[in-house]
Design an enzyme around this catalytic site. Structure first.
Site, PDB file in Angstrom:
ATOM      1  N   GLU A  77       0.870  -1.173   0.000  1.00 20.83           N
ATOM      2  CA  GLU A  77       0.000   0.000   0.000  1.00 20.83           C
ATOM      3  C   GLU A  77       0.912   1.229   0.000  1.00 20.83           C
ATOM      4  OE1 GLU A  77      -3.606   2.073   2.609  1.00 20.83           O
ATOM      5  OE2 GLU A  77      -2.685   0.192   3.273  1.00 20.83           O
ATOM      6  N   ARG A 339       6.858 -13.632   9.284  1.00 18.75           N
ATOM      7  CA  ARG A 339       7.387 -12.305   9.002  1.00 18.75           C
ATOM      8  C   ARG A 339       8.787 -12.167   9.587  1.00 18.75           C
ATOM      9  NH1 ARG A 339       3.450  -8.163  11.455  1.00 18.75           N
ATOM     10  NH2 ARG A 339       4.995  -6.705  10.682  1.00 18.75           N
ATOM     11  N   LYS A 349       4.752   2.448  10.964  1.00 17.64           N
ATOM     12  CA  LYS A 349       4.738   3.714  10.218  1.00 17.64           C
ATOM     13  C   LYS A 349       4.305   4.875  11.107  1.00 17.64           C
ATOM     14  CE  LYS A 349       3.583   1.370   5.891  1.00 17.64           C
ATOM     15  NZ  LYS A 349       2.488   1.055   4.948  1.00 17.64           N
TER      16      LYS A 349
END
Length: 699
Positions: A77, A339, A349
């Site tokens: 994204e 991950r 973020k």
């Protein structure tokens, strides 16, 4: 005895002996020929390494769906900069496809115009290229907006979607989350039973601007309304019926199947690619799987937190006939790998934005904002937060509606998103980390279902090992002290031929001037002799790297104002004791443009805590834990003149994307002898040389 025909007579025993000799000789020749033939067909050099994308978990994924044409995608994204965890996602998706002779798309999941910016698109493309991958094509979810809208109406027509006007609190209560924090039964809302015609009309009203953000959301009709009696099995039920009911139970108890949002009205409706055409935009849960199918993706590889979403992924595709129920033969197959988590790093973020931009905290009570974006997020509530990130408690809109008795402004803690103390990919690149080192780090950790948790010192060790044999060596002095060799004549200059790497002749050599005046590092001198200190001190000698003889300290002088040693008098020569160590130095020769003045930046952990994600981010307490020595700058450092050759012949190493032109200042790398590995910073221009420490020489 003579034979009758004139030939000598041979005894039977001698004949047998000769026959054995002939047979042995023939066998020996045959073995020699076979060995030569084997050598001729054998591959030269060591056996090729095992393909990491054809073993372990990834092998199992391919074996589940062994298609002839593997097609994957990396779908970020574009609402922020990629971080080190994305290096794994990029490597896995592109590497898996390439290993099987397939292709991989770079797809921008640009369905939220409120958060997307052009700089993120550019940075993401740059990072993929820098890591050495070339997308088969670059696609955008927004390219499919027309088709996605058509499929949303199709879902309504099939009685699998409805328009909901509930408030966020009502949605949460319907999902069983009560205002007092307890959990109650899940119930469908009053809009769940609307007719197809009414839902189509309401959805088109959303599309045409009839509703403001937060007033209407298209929800998928999944398993929120499923009642316990629909999946509770009795003893008289057959094994097949029990199995089917257990499947329904699992789906009904999965939050990803509680009628998640498909479309919402956004506060900012202007899209960078489609302009003002749309007032409504699809959610990730609706868009992702459909675009996978439209792009003919064979293997949808993602991280484990999306495993709970796999049933919703399959449900939507099955509802639209893009996938066969219970089978991965048709349509994309989603599988999840662990991950990459690097302990001691901030990857959220939102938190990095606080470090970059600063933030304001207060003790104001929080309220729930009601706009299209947060409503859709609250409705989904699927805990897909980044590592270390907590669920939002409020928003800017909520803050305006509350009163505060205490406000604290927290200033920025770093320079920007590419500050080398961060672990965004742009920051790692700026620091000088080679792309090949990151890829090797990912593959060395392996790709499995388990999360790959590692520490920053493990990452540093991997980078250090990678650099050790790939970059040249130079002498660099961080904090220089002038040394005058009194027994050498004025103007003395001896050119020393120095290898860029003593263990690799292919890197070549260069000449450095050894002169009457040289500079050594302040750490290599002590004002008083110490038996445990083996470098330079009064009356003691020390060897010099890349010089023929050692030097001996005669005296030194200090700056009255600072009290620091500013000059050392010494002598140089064969008769001087070699000492127990050898130190680096830089000669003073204007003819050779030596030394080169540089600014050297040494980066250390940003926080004093080894677990910065556990700090108080909500109230600004993280700022009190900042390490005051996270950035140490040596403004008067020096590097030898061989640096010019290093800069002209970068990148070092010539691998991955840098070998194909994805280069910048950070591609100029070298090992500062006895100091650290360094790279050129983006602020370096012309004669201004700014260096960043990549990693130290020791862990």
């Amino acid at each position: 005895m003579e034979a009758t025909d004139g030939e000598p007579k041979v005894s039977k025993r001698a004949a047998e002996k000769e026959a054995k000799k002939a047979a042995a000789k023939a066998a020996k020749e045959k073995a020699k020929a076979e060995q030569a033939a084997a050598i001729a067909v054998a591959p030269s050099g060591p056996a090729p390494p095992e393909d990491p994308f054809r073993k372990g978990w990834l092998k199992g994924v391919y074996d589940e769906k062994p298609v002839k044409e593997v097609h994957t995608r990396f779908p970020p994204e574009p609402n922020g900069y990629l971080h080190i965890g994305h290096a794994k996602a990029i490597t896995v998706n592109f590497g898996f496809a390439k290993s099987h002779g397939g292709i991989c798309n770079l797809r921008f999941d640009d369905t939220n115009p409120s958060k997307e910016e052009e700089r993120y698109f550019t940075a993401i493309k740059d990072m993929v290229s820098w890591l050495g991958f070339e997308p088969h094509k670059i696609t955008y979810s927004s390219d499919e907006f027309d088709r996605l809208y058509e499929l949303a109406e199709k879902l309504i027509e099939r009685k699998k979607a409805y328009v909901c006007h509930c408030s966020p609190d009502e949605v949460k209560e319907g999902r069983g989350k009560l205002p007092n924090g307890e959990h109650g039964p899940r119930t469908a809302c009053q809009h769940w039973g609307r007719s197809v015609e009414e839902n189509v009309e309401e959805f088109r009203k959303m599309r045409d601007g009839g509703y403001k953000p937060g007033e209407a959301v298209l929800r998928m009709k999944q398993y929120l309304a499923t009642k316990p009696e629909e999946y509770e099995a009795d003893e008289e039920h057959s094994a097949e019926v029990k199995k089917q009911k257990e499947k329904v139970r699992a789906l009904a108890n999965n939050p990803a199947m509680w009628d998640c949002a498909a479309y919402r009205v956004t506060k900012n409706s202007h899209h960078h690619r489609t302009g003002d055409k749309w007032r409504i935009y699809p959610t990730y849960e609706f868009t992702h799987c459909i675009v996978d199918a439209l792009e003919d993706i064979s293997h949808s590889l993602c991280t484990v937190e999306f495993e709970t979403l796999r049933p919703a992924y399959n449900w939507l595709l099955e509802a639209l006939d893009m996938k066969t129920e219970g089978s991965d033969e048709k349509g994309p197959m989603q599988r999840e790998y662990g991950r990459l988590n690097v302990e001691g790093t901030i990857l959220s973020k939102r938190r990095i934005a606080m470090l970059v931009e600063g933030t304001t905290v207060s003790d104001a009570p929080t309220a729930l904002a009601v706009n299209g974006d947060t409503l859709a997020d609250d409705m989904d509530e699927l805990a897909l937060a980044e590592e270390g990130e907590e669920e939002l408690d409020s928003s800017p809109e909520a803050g305006k509606a509350a009163t505060s008795t205490y406000t604290r402004r927290i200033p920025p803690a770093v320079l920007d998103w590419d500050d080398p103390r961060l672990f965004t990919l742009v920051a790692l690149r700026r620091r000088g980390v080679p792309p090949g080192a990151l890829k090797k780090f990912v593959l060395d950790l392996g790709v499995t279902k388990a999360n790959a948790n590692t520490a920053t010192h493990t990452l540093d060790a991997n980078i250090r090992t990678y650099l050790e044999r790939t970059v040249p060596r130079l002498m660099l002095v961080l904090d220089p002290i002038k040394v005058v060799l009194t027994n050498l004549p004025d103007g003395y200059c001896e050119e020393r031929d120095v290898p860029f790497d003593p263990k690799d002749k292919e890197k070549g050599t260069h000449k450095v001037p050894f002169t009457k005046t040289i500079y050594i590092d302040r750490d290599d001198f002590r004002e008083k002799d110490d038996p445990d200190f083996f470098r330079l001190s009064p009356g003691q000698s020390v060897g010099l790297l890349n010089a023929e003889f050692p030097i001996k300290c005669l005296s030194f002088s200090k700056d009255p104002a600072s009290g620091k040693v500013i000059e050392i008098k010494a002598e140089y020569g064969q008769e001087i004791s070699a000492g127990k160590a050898r130190i680096h130095w830089i000669g003073d020769s204007p003819t050779h443009n030596s030394p080169l003045k540089v600014e050297a930046r040494l980066f250390n952990p940003l926080f004093k805590s080894a677990k910065p994600n556990e700090l108080d981010w909500k109230n600004g307490g993280y700022h009190d834990n900042l390490n005051p020595d996270s950035l140490v700058v040596y403004k008067d450092a020096m590097v030898e003149c061989g640096f010019e050759y290093i800069r002209e012949h970068a990148p070092w190493p010539k691998e991955e994307g840098e070998a194909r032109g994805a280069v910048d200042n950070s591609s100029v790398r070298f090992q500062g002898l006895r100091t650290a590995f360094f790279a050129l910073d983006k602020e370096a221009r012309g004669k201004r040389i700014v260096l960043n420490r990549i990693v130290g020489l020791k862990g």
